[in-house]
Design an enzyme around this catalytic site. Sequence first.
Site, PDB file in Angstrom:
ATOM      1  N   ASP A  97       0.827  -1.225   0.000  1.00  0.00           N
ATOM      2  CA  ASP A  97       0.000   0.000   0.000  1.00  0.00           C
ATOM      3  C   ASP A  97       0.856   1.267   0.000  1.00  0.00           C
ATOM      4  OD1 ASP A  97      -2.272  -1.780   0.523  1.00  0.00           O
ATOM      5  OD2 ASP A  97      -1.507  -1.821   2.581  1.00  0.00           O
ATOM      6  N   ASP A 135      -7.849   3.090   4.440  1.00  0.00           N
ATOM      7  CA  ASP A 135      -7.365   3.478   3.106  1.00  0.00           C
ATOM      8  C   ASP A 135      -7.639   4.949   2.785  1.00  0.00           C
ATOM      9  OD1 ASP A 135      -6.674   0.853   2.974  1.00  0.00           O
ATOM     10  OD2 ASP A 135      -7.747   0.409   1.133  1.00  0.00           O
ATOM     11  N   PHE A 143     -14.462  -2.548   1.089  1.00  0.00           N
ATOM     12  CA  PHE A 143     -15.544  -3.518   1.182  1.00  0.00           C
ATOM     13  C   PHE A 143     -16.835  -2.856   1.684  1.00  0.00           C
ATOM     14  CE2 PHE A 143     -11.907  -6.070   0.582  1.00  0.00           C
ATOM     15  CZ  PHE A 143     -12.306  -7.323   0.132  1.00  0.00           C
ATOM     16  N   GLU A 187     -11.394  -1.246  -2.688  1.00  0.00           N
ATOM     17  CA  GLU A 187     -10.729  -0.443  -1.652  1.00  0.00           C
ATOM     18  C   GLU A 187      -9.646   0.421  -2.288  1.00  0.00           C
ATOM     19  OE1 GLU A 187      -9.531  -3.460   1.059  1.00  0.00           O
ATOM     20  OE2 GLU A 187      -8.158  -4.428  -0.332  1.00  0.00           O
ATOM     21  N   ASP A 200      -1.240   4.527  -5.630  1.00  0.00           N
ATOM     22  CA  ASP A 200      -1.272   5.958  -5.330  1.00  0.00           C
ATOM     23  C   ASP A 200      -0.836   6.688  -6.591  1.00  0.00           C
ATOM     24  OD1 ASP A 200      -1.418   8.389  -3.880  1.00  0.00           O
ATOM     25  OD2 ASP A 200       0.714   8.293  -3.407  1.00  0.00           O
TER      26      ASP A 200
END
Length: 316
Positions: A39, A155, A173, A207, A279
């Site tokens: 992430d 997130d 979700f 997400e 990103d």
Amino acid sequence: MKRKRFILLLALVVMATTFSDVRSYAAHWGLSGDVGVHDPSIIKEGNSWYVFSTGEGLQVLRSDNGTDFYRVPQIFLSAPSWWKTYVPKQEPMDVWAPDVKAYNGKVWLYYSISTFTKNTSAIGLVSASSVGAGNWKDEGVVISTNGTQNYNAIDPELVIDAKGDPWLAFGSFWTGLKLTKLDKNTMKPTGSLYSIAQRTVNDGAIEAPSITYRGGYYYLFASIDSCCSGVNSTYKIIYGRSKNITGPYVDKNGVSLMNNGGTILDSGNARWKGPGGQDVYDANLIVRHAYDAEDEGKPKLLISDLIWDSGGWPSY
């Protein structure tokens, strides 16, 4: 419905890998050094690039040339006292999915704390005069969920609209991705909560929103399907666009992202499995993680230039 713990993995993975073979036709950056991430969020300050990612205390990589990365000290050395109030069962120092951006003379770093498969979660915020200066100030909780809401507070993504106003996108979700306007001074929510993307298939797996503005459109990138299973991950990156930041967002076929829409940008390849957690930086650069099938499925950093076609749609 989120990530397995990558604390030990990210603390131990120190890898030298070149990514020039991700796609033969794309403008992918050749990276080396320590590139273990999950992430990722990227920012450039002076000549240095910084990548923040999921992991113990929030992990940070730095590169002084954009290609060779090394790990620098994590953001949190100890947990702020308020974390346990909002997420009592959080694994100690397990911090997820940061987003970093410069705005109004400061650097703002949003992040999330949660527990896997639960929507008892919180988005927090720290700020600093610059990444290089450090001395991050705890700005406390931004938004939270306690398990009774139909969305999840993880997130985070700071978005600056065409007028220069800040917004926060977030979600995972449940009923999908949300958006709320922020106060310019506190950088915390003010006003309504908007729904901008939702899936009713594959357990509602969507997400990691990332929104960028270009050519009169807001482009929403998101991750769908499942992460966190190494080479068995089915993560994919999708996108859609809208004239308005609050939507409706539609894909290249005109299907709404509120109705299972989304044009696939990347679904991985033989080596790089389950790309996602993306990103978009300055509308021209995208970072994400993918699981390396040639190295035991470890999550690693990928950076690519975005290419925009004449119709205003992105690709690598």
